[in-house]
Design an enzyme around this catalytic site. Structure first.
Site, PDB file in Angstrom:
ATOM      1  N   LYS A  68      44.441  24.795  -2.495  1.00  0.00           N
ATOM      2  CA  LYS A  68      43.362  24.656  -3.480  1.00  0.00           C
ATOM      3  C   LYS A  68      42.176  24.001  -2.797  1.00  0.00           C
ATOM      4  O   LYS A  68      42.342  23.023  -2.051  1.00  0.00           O
ATOM      5  CB  LYS A  68      43.888  23.747  -4.613  1.00  0.00           C
ATOM      6  CG  LYS A  68      42.955  23.567  -5.756  1.00  0.00           C
ATOM      7  CD  LYS A  68      43.243  24.567  -6.864  1.00  0.00           C
ATOM      8  CE  LYS A  68      42.146  24.626  -7.883  1.00  0.00           C
ATOM      9  NZ  LYS A  68      40.922  25.296  -7.429  1.00  0.00           N
ATOM     10  N   LYS A  92      44.233  14.829  -0.821  1.00  0.00           N
ATOM     11  CA  LYS A  92      43.757  14.547  -2.183  1.00  0.00           C
ATOM     12  C   LYS A  92      44.776  15.055  -3.214  1.00  0.00           C
ATOM     13  O   LYS A  92      45.122  14.351  -4.160  1.00  0.00           O
ATOM     14  CB  LYS A  92      42.414  15.269  -2.380  1.00  0.00           C
ATOM     15  CG  LYS A  92      41.573  14.727  -3.470  1.00  0.00           C
ATOM     16  CD  LYS A  92      40.263  15.500  -3.567  1.00  0.00           C
ATOM     17  CE  LYS A  92      39.417  15.346  -2.315  1.00  0.00           C
ATOM     18  NZ  LYS A  92      38.149  16.090  -2.437  1.00  0.00           N
ATOM     19  N   LYS A 104      39.914  25.105   1.882  1.00  0.00           N
ATOM     20  CA  LYS A 104      38.462  25.019   1.676  1.00  0.00           C
ATOM     21  C   LYS A 104      37.842  26.303   2.179  1.00  0.00           C
ATOM     22  O   LYS A 104      38.432  27.007   3.011  1.00  0.00           O
ATOM     23  CB  LYS A 104      37.880  23.823   2.451  1.00  0.00           C
ATOM     24  CG  LYS A 104      36.591  23.299   1.877  1.00  0.00           C
ATOM     25  CD  LYS A 104      36.810  22.471   0.627  1.00  0.00           C
ATOM     26  CE  LYS A 104      35.511  22.026  -0.002  1.00  0.00           C
ATOM     27  NZ  LYS A 104      35.725  21.051  -1.070  1.00  0.00           N
ATOM     28  N   THR A 188      34.444  15.650 -11.648  1.00  0.00           N
ATOM     29  CA  THR A 188      34.401  14.832 -10.426  1.00  0.00           C
ATOM     30  C   THR A 188      33.783  13.470 -10.756  1.00  0.00           C
ATOM     31  O   THR A 188      34.301  12.412 -10.372  1.00  0.00           O
ATOM     32  CB  THR A 188      33.599  15.552  -9.321  1.00  0.00           C
ATOM     33  OG1 THR A 188      34.219  16.824  -9.109  1.00  0.00           O
ATOM     34  CG2 THR A 188      33.590  14.773  -8.030  1.00  0.00           C
ATOM     35  N   ASN A 219      25.683  17.861  -8.927  1.00  0.00           N
ATOM     36  CA  ASN A 219      26.743  17.957  -9.937  1.00  0.00           C
ATOM     37  C   ASN A 219      27.493  16.626 -10.066  1.00  0.00           C
ATOM     38  O   ASN A 219      27.619  16.081 -11.161  1.00  0.00           O
ATOM     39  CB  ASN A 219      27.680  19.099  -9.486  1.00  0.00           C
ATOM     40  CG  ASN A 219      28.900  19.242 -10.372  1.00  0.00           C
ATOM     41  OD1 ASN A 219      29.585  18.267 -10.663  1.00  0.00           O
ATOM     42  ND2 ASN A 219      29.182  20.451 -10.804  1.00  0.00           N
ATOM     43  N   SER A 357      40.522  21.037 -12.185  1.00  0.00           N
ATOM     44  CA  SER A 357      40.775  22.409 -11.718  1.00  0.00           C
ATOM     45  C   SER A 357      42.248  22.758 -11.927  1.00  0.00           C
ATOM     46  O   SER A 357      42.591  23.870 -12.324  1.00  0.00           O
ATOM     47  CB  SER A 357      40.434  22.547 -10.230  1.00  0.00           C
ATOM     48  OG  SER A 357      39.082  22.898 -10.067  1.00  0.00           O
TER      49      SER A 357
HETATM   50  P1  NAD Z   1      25.616  19.655  -5.444  1.00  0.00           P
HETATM   51  O1  NAD Z   1      25.207  20.816  -4.636  1.00  0.00           O
HETATM   52  O2  NAD Z   1      25.664  19.799  -6.920  1.00  0.00           O
HETATM   53  O3  NAD Z   1      24.703  18.386  -5.117  1.00  0.00           O
HETATM   54  C1  NAD Z   1      24.457  17.910  -3.846  1.00  0.00           C
HETATM   55  C2  NAD Z   1      23.275  16.963  -3.959  1.00  0.00           C
HETATM   56  O4  NAD Z   1      23.091  16.301  -2.712  1.00  0.00           O
HETATM   57  C3  NAD Z   1      21.959  17.640  -4.283  1.00  0.00           C
HETATM   58  O5  NAD Z   1      21.238  16.856  -5.205  1.00  0.00           O
HETATM   59  C4  NAD Z   1      21.215  17.662  -2.942  1.00  0.00           C
HETATM   60  O6  NAD Z   1      19.812  17.656  -3.095  1.00  0.00           O
HETATM   61  C5  NAD Z   1      21.720  16.354  -2.362  1.00  0.00           C
HETATM   62  N1  NAD Z   1      21.626  16.282  -0.913  1.00  0.00           N
HETATM   63  C6  NAD Z   1      21.851  17.243   0.018  1.00  0.00           C
HETATM   64  N2  NAD Z   1      21.632  16.743   1.250  1.00  0.00           N
HETATM   65  C7  NAD Z   1      21.288  15.446   1.091  1.00  0.00           C
HETATM   66  C8  NAD Z   1      20.940  14.395   1.970  1.00  0.00           C
HETATM   67  N3  NAD Z   1      20.907  14.578   3.288  1.00  0.00           N
HETATM   68  N4  NAD Z   1      20.649  13.193   1.437  1.00  0.00           N
HETATM   69  C9  NAD Z   1      20.663  12.999   0.102  1.00  0.00           C
HETATM   70  N5  NAD Z   1      20.979  13.946  -0.773  1.00  0.00           N
HETATM   71  C10 NAD Z   1      21.280  15.164  -0.289  1.00  0.00           C
HETATM   72  O7  NAD Z   1      27.038  19.215  -4.850  1.00  0.00           O
HETATM   73  P2  NAD Z   1      28.197  18.399  -5.554  1.00  0.00           P
HETATM   74  O8  NAD Z   1      29.139  19.383  -6.138  1.00  0.00           O
HETATM   75  O9  NAD Z   1      27.610  17.320  -6.393  1.00  0.00           O
HETATM   76  O10 NAD Z   1      28.928  17.779  -4.274  1.00  0.00           O
HETATM   77  C11 NAD Z   1      28.464  16.575  -3.661  1.00  0.00           C
HETATM   78  C12 NAD Z   1      29.592  16.000  -2.819  1.00  0.00           C
HETATM   79  O11 NAD Z   1      30.719  15.774  -3.672  1.00  0.00           O
HETATM   80  C13 NAD Z   1      30.096  16.910  -1.701  1.00  0.00           C
HETATM   81  O12 NAD Z   1      30.500  16.141  -0.603  1.00  0.00           O
HETATM   82  C14 NAD Z   1      31.299  17.579  -2.309  1.00  0.00           C
HETATM   83  O13 NAD Z   1      32.227  18.031  -1.321  1.00  0.00           O
HETATM   84  C15 NAD Z   1      31.842  16.436  -3.124  1.00  0.00           C
HETATM   85  N6  NAD Z   1      32.733  16.882  -4.193  1.00  0.00           N
HETATM   86  C16 NAD Z   1      32.296  17.699  -5.176  1.00  0.00           C
HETATM   87  C17 NAD Z   1      33.198  18.123  -6.150  1.00  0.00           C
HETATM   88  C18 NAD Z   1      32.784  19.005  -7.292  1.00  0.00           C
HETATM   89  O14 NAD Z   1      33.622  19.304  -8.136  1.00  0.00           O
HETATM   90  N7  NAD Z   1      31.534  19.395  -7.398  1.00  0.00           N
HETATM   91  C19 NAD Z   1      34.526  17.705  -6.111  1.00  0.00           C
HETATM   92  C20 NAD Z   1      34.929  16.835  -5.091  1.00  0.00           C
HETATM   93  C21 NAD Z   1      34.019  16.440  -4.135  1.00  0.00           C
END
Ligand code: NAD
Length: 429
Positions: A68, A92, A104, A188, A219, A357
């Protein structure tokens, strides 16, 4: 500093191995991904030209169940990054005791340069290329950076077209109208919120006297900032890829979200009407400055390797909650520990996403759908239970929360591998 992200990710495992007794077979197997696929995806662009994109899917380990993990669209996606993210997913799922292994996927591109139709063709092309590698009982993709429910809906639909059957559980994070779970989009952040709330009393803190900075307003980060704001925490800084904003007296997070959703970057928001009228003094910040703020909780929620040997000595926060995957490299991690800064690891903090999920996959398979309240209650139960257990393990072994989480996950992975037969079993009967 390591030569690759994966080599660096593996160091966390090496540290934890000291505290568990595992068979050599188990340790050896955990060092390598089970299978890695690299694909070329031809996409017809709106102007009639053909572009080839590179995509990846890595299944790290499936001892505890089908693999997953999310799919990332980003210019920096590489096999090394996808393998590291699949490795973290394995732990995780074990830490949260979900019946899944880790995987992934990703495509190397800047999604902001593609039209919506081009993105749809790309997402469907990706599924065409990996269709034999995924499946509801094999490997189940989900959203990650720059992918969303609409993209998950296209992916599920494409898989169904290829297989000539309806299999909603092949992908999670879908729109609710086609089998998504209520609460998945916010899971998350909600999960991270439960972890913070569980640990705050142990750190002898209360929300109204706790300042927070969030790097990454997407997100996960934006939703968490709002949950904390609603619970009375003082969120003093937030940022996105273009930069950030800071206000000593606290930011009005719902207004910032509204403006950001209207397609503005964080640093362009001030001074636009309502937000500015609420906050008199504010500053524009770079992401480097945000990471160095003197706050109680620092929440990296963007990308990996944000805190490294290069900037670790600038960090002044008391606690770091890793909402992003891998935001701190292993060298910086050790320095933070010696400086007494507590880090709560990604494999626990951001596990709410994969947990809901899992709930979505269960609901798809039994055809019975839960209310938002039921989803959040089950999520809270899981997050609080595992956070308490890892906290206890860290006290018992006198180790940091990251090592405690790995030890905890390793016990479950080791037990599952043993149950399938190890060298001891075969050699010594
Ligand atoms: P997203 O695409 O919704 O948001 C990412 C955000 O980070 C955006 O606002 C973008 O502008 C910002 N960003 C990108 N580069 C940056 C930088 N250098 N400095 C500051 N901000 C920056 O992504 P997300 O889903 O919120 O995921 C964010 C993190 O959380 C990732 O590492 C992802 O692997 C992790 N994550 C997400 C989920 C999920 O369900 N969405 C689950 C587990 C982990």
């Amino acid at each position: 500093m390591s030569d690759s992200l994966f080599a660096d990710a593996s160091r966390r495992l090496e540290r934890a191995l000291k505290y568990v007794s595992l068979s050599e077979d188990t340790i050896e197997r955990l060092k390598y991904p089970k299978s890695s696929l690299i694909v070329s995806i031809p996409v017809r662009m709106d102007d009639g030209s053909l572009r080839i994109f590179q995509g990846y899917r890595v299944r790290y380990d499936d001892t505890r169940g089908p693999t997953k993990g999310g799919v990332r669209y980003h210019p920096k996606v590489s096999l090394d990054e996808v393998q590291s993210l699949a490795f973290w997913m394995t732990f995780k799922c074990a830490v949260l005791n979900l019946p899944f292994g880790g995987a992934k996927g990703g495509i190397t591109l800047n999604p902001k340069e593609l039209s919506k139709l081009e993105l749809e063709r790309l997402s469907r092309g990706y599924v065409d290329a990996i269709a034999d590698f995924i499946g509801p009982d094999v490997d189940i993709p989900a959203p990650d950076v720059y992918t969303n429910p609409m993209i998950m809906g296209w992916m599920m639909d494409q898989y169904n077209i290829i297989k000539r059957q309806l299999s909603p559980s092949v992908v999670t994070g879908k729109p609710v109208t086609i089998g998504g779970s209520l609460g998945r989009e916010t899971a998350t952040a909600t999960g991270a919120f439960f972890v913070i709330q569980t640990l705050l009393p142990k750190f002898k803190r209360i929300p109204s006297e706790t300042t927070v900075a969030v790097q990454g307003f997407g997100n996960a980060g934006a939703e968490l900032a709002e949950l904390l704001w609603k619970a009375g925490y003082k969120v003093v800084a937030v940022s996105d890829s273009q930069g950030g904003i800071y206000a000593k007296q606290g930011l009005d997070i719902p207004s910032i979200r509204r403006l950001k959703d209207a397609n503005k970057g964080i640093k362009d928001i001030y001074c636009e009407g309502s937000v500015c009228s609420n906050i008199i003094e504010h500053e524009i910040l770079t992401n480097e400055q945000l990471l160095a703020l003197d706050v109680d909780l620092l929440i990296p929620a963007a990308l990996e390797n944000q805190i490294t040997e290069a900037n670790v000595n600038d960090i002044k926060a008391k606690f770091v909650f890793e909402v992003a995957n891998g935001p701190i490299d292993s060298a910086a991690d050790l320095i933070l520990e010696t400086r007494g800064i507590q880090v709560i690891p990604d494999i626990l903090v951001n596990a709410g996403g994969v947990t809901v999920s899992y709930f979505e996959w269960v609901q798809n398979r039994c055809g019975l759908y839960w209310t938002l309240e039921e989803v959040n209650q089950r999520l809270q139960h899981k997050m609080v239970e595992e956070t308490e257990a890892i906290w206890k393990k860290s006290e018992e072994l006198s180790v940091c929360m990251r090592t405690a989480a790995y030890v905890y996950g390793l016990h479950r992975l080791g037990a599952a591998m043993n149950a399938k037969g190890t060298r001891d079993y075969y050699v010594n009967g």
